[in-house]
Write a protein that holds these residues in place. Sequence first.
Motif, PDB file in Angstrom:
ATOM      1  N   PHE A 113      30.858 -37.194   3.628  1.00 45.47           N
ATOM      2  CA  PHE A 113      30.077 -38.590   3.995  1.00 45.47           C
ATOM      3  C   PHE A 113      29.998 -39.461   2.927  1.00 45.47           C
ATOM      4  O   PHE A 113      29.718 -40.598   3.046  1.00 45.47           O
ATOM      5  CB  PHE A 113      28.748 -38.324   4.947  1.00 45.47           C
ATOM      6  N   ARG A 114      29.588 -38.908   1.835  1.00 44.64           N
ATOM      7  CA  ARG A 114      29.090 -39.548   0.564  1.00 44.64           C
ATOM      8  C   ARG A 114      30.293 -40.382   0.130  1.00 44.64           C
ATOM      9  O   ARG A 114      30.509 -41.396  -0.917  1.00 44.64           O
ATOM     10  CB  ARG A 114      28.613 -38.843  -0.563  1.00 44.64           C
ATOM     11  N   LEU A 115      31.853 -39.960   0.766  1.00 40.40           N
ATOM     12  CA  LEU A 115      32.946 -40.662   0.378  1.00 40.40           C
ATOM     13  C   LEU A 115      33.273 -41.969   1.427  1.00 40.40           C
ATOM     14  O   LEU A 115      34.001 -42.692   1.000  1.00 40.40           O
ATOM     15  CB  LEU A 115      34.212 -39.560   0.499  1.00 40.40           C
ATOM     16  N   ASP A 116      32.382 -42.068   2.428  1.00 38.20           N
ATOM     17  CA  ASP A 116      32.762 -43.013   3.451  1.00 38.20           C
ATOM     18  C   ASP A 116      32.142 -44.505   2.709  1.00 38.20           C
ATOM     19  O   ASP A 116      31.252 -44.583   2.156  1.00 38.20           O
ATOM     20  CB  ASP A 116      31.822 -42.765   4.662  1.00 38.20           C
ATOM     21  N   PRO A 117      33.151 -45.222   2.822  1.00 39.47           N
ATOM     22  CA  PRO A 117      32.820 -46.657   2.309  1.00 39.47           C
ATOM     23  C   PRO A 117      31.635 -47.256   2.976  1.00 39.47           C
ATOM     24  O   PRO A 117      30.965 -48.147   2.158  1.00 39.47           O
ATOM     25  CB  PRO A 117      34.035 -47.584   2.727  1.00 39.47           C
ATOM     26  N   PHE A 118      31.254 -47.021   3.993  1.00 35.79           N
ATOM     27  CA  PHE A 118      30.090 -47.393   4.693  1.00 35.79           C
ATOM     28  C   PHE A 118      28.858 -46.908   3.672  1.00 35.79           C
ATOM     29  O   PHE A 118      27.864 -47.724   3.310  1.00 35.79           O
ATOM     30  CB  PHE A 118      29.632 -46.995   6.062  1.00 35.79           C
ATOM     31  N   TYR A 119      28.902 -45.634   3.386  1.00 34.27           N
ATOM     32  CA  TYR A 119      27.811 -45.191   2.475  1.00 34.27           C
ATOM     33  C   TYR A 119      27.930 -45.516   1.024  1.00 34.27           C
ATOM     34  O   TYR A 119      27.066 -45.900   0.337  1.00 34.27           O
ATOM     35  CB  TYR A 119      27.984 -43.516   2.539  1.00 34.27           C
ATOM     36  N   THR A 120      29.248 -45.765   0.584  1.00 40.64           N
ATOM     37  CA  THR A 120      29.258 -46.058  -1.014  1.00 40.64           C
ATOM     38  C   THR A 120      28.885 -47.352  -1.350  1.00 40.64           C
ATOM     39  O   THR A 120      28.394 -47.794  -2.158  1.00 40.64           O
ATOM     40  CB  THR A 120      30.654 -45.713  -1.485  1.00 40.64           C
ATOM     41  N   SER A 121      28.957 -48.250  -0.223  1.00 42.54           N
ATOM     42  CA  SER A 121      28.697 -49.773  -0.386  1.00 42.54           C
ATOM     43  C   SER A 121      27.097 -49.994   0.116  1.00 42.54           C
ATOM     44  O   SER A 121      26.748 -50.985  -0.286  1.00 42.54           O
ATOM     45  CB  SER A 121      29.287 -50.593   0.570  1.00 42.54           C
ATOM     46  N   GLY A 122      26.530 -48.955   0.547  1.00 47.73           N
ATOM     47  CA  GLY A 122      25.104 -49.035   0.983  1.00 47.73           C
ATOM     48  C   GLY A 122      24.706 -49.713   2.182  1.00 47.73           C
ATOM     49  O   GLY A 122      23.612 -49.907   2.404  1.00 47.73           O
ATOM     50  N   VAL A 123      25.878 -49.759   3.112  1.00 39.61           N
ATOM     51  CA  VAL A 123      25.554 -50.680   4.214  1.00 39.61           C
ATOM     52  C   VAL A 123      24.993 -49.632   5.309  1.00 39.61           C
ATOM     53  O   VAL A 123      24.627 -50.009   6.470  1.00 39.61           O
ATOM     54  CB  VAL A 123      26.647 -51.218   4.910  1.00 39.61           C
ATOM     55  N   ALA A 124      25.278 -48.166   5.188  1.00 41.80           N
ATOM     56  CA  ALA A 124      24.733 -47.106   5.945  1.00 41.80           C
ATOM     57  C   ALA A 124      24.406 -45.888   5.421  1.00 41.80           C
ATOM     58  O   ALA A 124      24.586 -45.592   4.254  1.00 41.80           O
ATOM     59  CB  ALA A 124      25.949 -46.842   6.784  1.00 41.80           C
ATOM     60  N   GLN A 125      23.482 -45.145   6.090  1.00 42.71           N
ATOM     61  CA  GLN A 125      23.212 -43.759   5.754  1.00 42.71           C
ATOM     62  C   GLN A 125      23.520 -42.836   6.761  1.00 42.71           C
ATOM     63  O   GLN A 125      23.528 -43.024   7.923  1.00 42.71           O
ATOM     64  CB  GLN A 125      21.539 -43.899   5.216  1.00 42.71           C
ATOM     65  N   TYR A 126      23.560 -41.399   6.104  1.00 37.44           N
ATOM     66  CA  TYR A 126      23.728 -40.401   7.389  1.00 37.44           C
ATOM     67  C   TYR A 126      22.725 -39.529   7.421  1.00 37.44           C
ATOM     68  O   TYR A 126      21.968 -39.388   6.441  1.00 37.44           O
ATOM     69  CB  TYR A 126      24.944 -39.709   6.716  1.00 37.44           C
ATOM     70  N   ARG A 127      22.733 -39.127   8.608  1.00 38.76           N
ATOM     71  CA  ARG A 127      21.422 -37.885   8.863  1.00 38.76           C
ATOM     72  C   ARG A 127      22.642 -36.726   9.436  1.00 38.76           C
ATOM     73  O   ARG A 127      23.097 -36.861  10.438  1.00 38.76           O
ATOM     74  CB  ARG A 127      20.461 -38.200   9.724  1.00 38.76           C
ATOM     75  N   VAL A 128      22.543 -35.774   8.616  1.00 35.15           N
ATOM     76  CA  VAL A 128      23.454 -34.441   9.082  1.00 35.15           C
ATOM     77  C   VAL A 128      22.635 -33.433   9.787  1.00 35.15           C
ATOM     78  O   VAL A 128      21.614 -33.046   9.196  1.00 35.15           O
ATOM     79  CB  VAL A 128      24.218 -33.815   8.035  1.00 35.15           C
ATOM     80  N   ILE A 129      23.001 -32.798  10.956  1.00 29.92           N
ATOM     81  CA  ILE A 129      22.311 -31.743  11.497  1.00 29.92           C
ATOM     82  C   ILE A 129      23.057 -30.540  11.762  1.00 29.92           C
ATOM     83  O   ILE A 129      24.420 -30.731  12.478  1.00 29.92           O
ATOM     84  CB  ILE A 129      21.776 -32.002  12.863  1.00 29.92           C
ATOM     85  N   GLU A 130      23.022 -29.236  11.168  1.00 24.20           N
ATOM     86  CA  GLU A 130      23.791 -28.237  11.818  1.00 24.20           C
ATOM     87  C   GLU A 130      23.277 -27.412  13.012  1.00 24.20           C
ATOM     88  O   GLU A 130      22.173 -27.606  13.048  1.00 24.20           O
ATOM     89  CB  GLU A 130      24.019 -27.222  10.587  1.00 24.20           C
TER      90      GLU A 130
END
Length: 100
Positions: free
Chosen positions: A72-89
Motif C-alpha cells: 500500500f505504500r506503493l499506491d500513488p494515492f499514498y505516495t502523493s499524500g491524498v490518502a492513508q490506509y488502515r490494514v486489518i488482518e
Amino acid sequence: MALLSEGQHLFVAELSYLAPMEEVDALIGPHRAFLKDQYAAGHFLASGAKVPRDGGVIIAIGTDIEEIEALFRLDPFYTSGVAQYRVIEFNPTMVADGLR
C-alpha cells in the motif's frame, strides 16, 4: 478452489481520503494502474469505493501484515499524500461454499 494457500493470510484495507476530491480524482489513473498490478500479482481479491465516496476498501492476500502494508505504500494515492490506509488482518472461520 481454496481461498487461502498454506502460509497466506487475509487482510481488509480501508483507504481514507485526506485531500479534496479534485486531488484524488487527478490520481485515479495511476491508482487504478497500481490496483491492476496487484491483482495481476495475486495480492488483491476485491476493491472498490466506500459509500459515501470518502475512500475505499481492498481485500488482500499476503504472507504477513508488513508485506501488505509495504504494497500500500506503493499506491500513488499514498505516495502523493491524498490518502492513508488502515490494514486489518483477519482469520476467516467461515467462507462461502465456492471459496473453500
